[in-house]
Write an enzyme that holds these catalytic residues in place. Structure first.
Site, mmCIF file in Angstrom:
data_model
loop_
_atom_site.group_PDB
_atom_site.id
_atom_site.type_symbol
_atom_site.label_atom_id
_atom_site.label_comp_id
_atom_site.label_asym_id
_atom_site.label_seq_id
_atom_site.Cartn_x
_atom_site.Cartn_y
_atom_site.Cartn_z
ATOM 1 C CG HIS A 2 -1.925 -1.044 1.305
ATOM 2 N ND1 HIS A 2 -1.648 -2.323 1.748
ATOM 3 C CD2 HIS A 2 -3.242 -1.032 1.005
ATOM 4 C CE1 HIS A 2 -2.769 -3.052 1.711
ATOM 5 N NE2 HIS A 2 -3.744 -2.288 1.263
ATOM 6 C CB CYS A 16 -4.145 2.316 15.770
ATOM 7 S SG CYS A 16 -2.769 3.334 15.233
#
Length: 285
Positions: A171, A276
């Protein structure tokens, strides 16, 4: 929502999801993942949560693990958050799309404005999105397509949104990140350097840059805690991870470095930005 140029906002909450046993079992391996040491992965995840709460002073919200969602801990892929708006993503892998449900509810409960991706032709993983405080860059990768990037632009209209081709299996956030309010950090691979060069051409804002030996070290989180008087932090890979990049990270003198390890979770494709979700304003309620 913040206005262009105001920079990365102060954080108050962080959202994580527990590590299920299925991540280390046959379910995870069936998804093309290597076997994991479950206890080590859970320890790494627990240390991350502790540093978010105790070291950075954030209010930590932890979703319980779900055995039907072996990649559920990678919840950074499920939403893009800026200000009081959360765009719920549409992951490329159909098996991962149920992961968004628990995240959506948690963000709704915090009072964020929820935007859905209703286009079945769109795919978007949250870790393909880099927010610099001034603009968004969206990586066009295996997981994120042009239509997904267009929906990011439609959702966050106060900010410029540019697309960056990602020429590796990673990514975008696995290649580069923000090492400070005006500093882009990137790995040394050709894919990472190509992405940074593309960003430099597309932006109207001057950013300093720092190259790190390891691409994975660039997957870091620059955070401004909401507590008064606290300096900005850089949550980064450390604790024995990626030793070749530690000396270069010391050059980031304007931030307090907070190292965490995720070497076991990395086997499942996790980077820090995937583990997170950080809310950069205080939610309503």
């Amino acid at each position: 929502m913040g206005t262009p140029g105001e920079g990365l906002g102060r954080c108050s909450h962080a959202l994580i999801r527990g590590v299920p046993e299925s991540l280390a079992s046959g379910e995870g391996a069936g998804a093309g993942l290597p076997a994991l040491d479950l206890a080590k992965a859970q320890r790494e995840h627990g240390v991350l949560g502790g540093k978010l709460r105790q070291r950075l002073g954030l209010q930590l919200l932890e979703l319980p693990p779900e055995e039907s969602l072996p990649l559920g801990p990678l919840l950074g892929d499920t939403a893009v958050i800026q200000g009081d708006t959360a765009l719920i993503t549409r992951p490329w892998s159909p098996a991962r799309r149920p992961e968004v449900d628990g995240v959506r509810k948690a963000l709704q409960d915090l009072g964020l404005r929820i935007v859905e991706m209703g286009d079945e032709n769109a795919t978007l993983d949250g870790t393909d999105v880099l927010f610099t405080g001034r603009e968004f860059f969206v990586g066009l990768s295996k997981w994120t397509n042009h239509r997904g990037a267009e929906i990011v632009a439609d959702t966050f209209r106060d900010f410029a949104v540019s697309t960056v081709p990602v020429s590796s299996p990673s990514h975008l956030r696995g290649l580069c990140g923000m090492g400070g309010p005006r500093t882009v950090v990137a790995g040394s691979s050709e894919a990472a350097q190509k992405a940074v060069r593309a960003m430099a051409v597309l932006t109207d804002h001057p950013y300093a840059s720092l190259t790190l030996p390891d691409d994975a070290a660039a997957d870091c989180l620059f955070l401004r805690p909401g507590l008064p008087g606290m300096p900005p932090f850089l949550l980064h890979r450390g604790g024995g991870d990626l030793p070749n990049s530690q000396e270069a990270l010391q050059k980031l003198s304007d931030v307090t470095l907070v190292p965490v390890s995720c070497s076991e979770l990395e086997k499942a494709g996790a980077g820090l930005s995937s583990l997170c979700l950080v809310l950069s304003t205080r939610p309503h309620g």
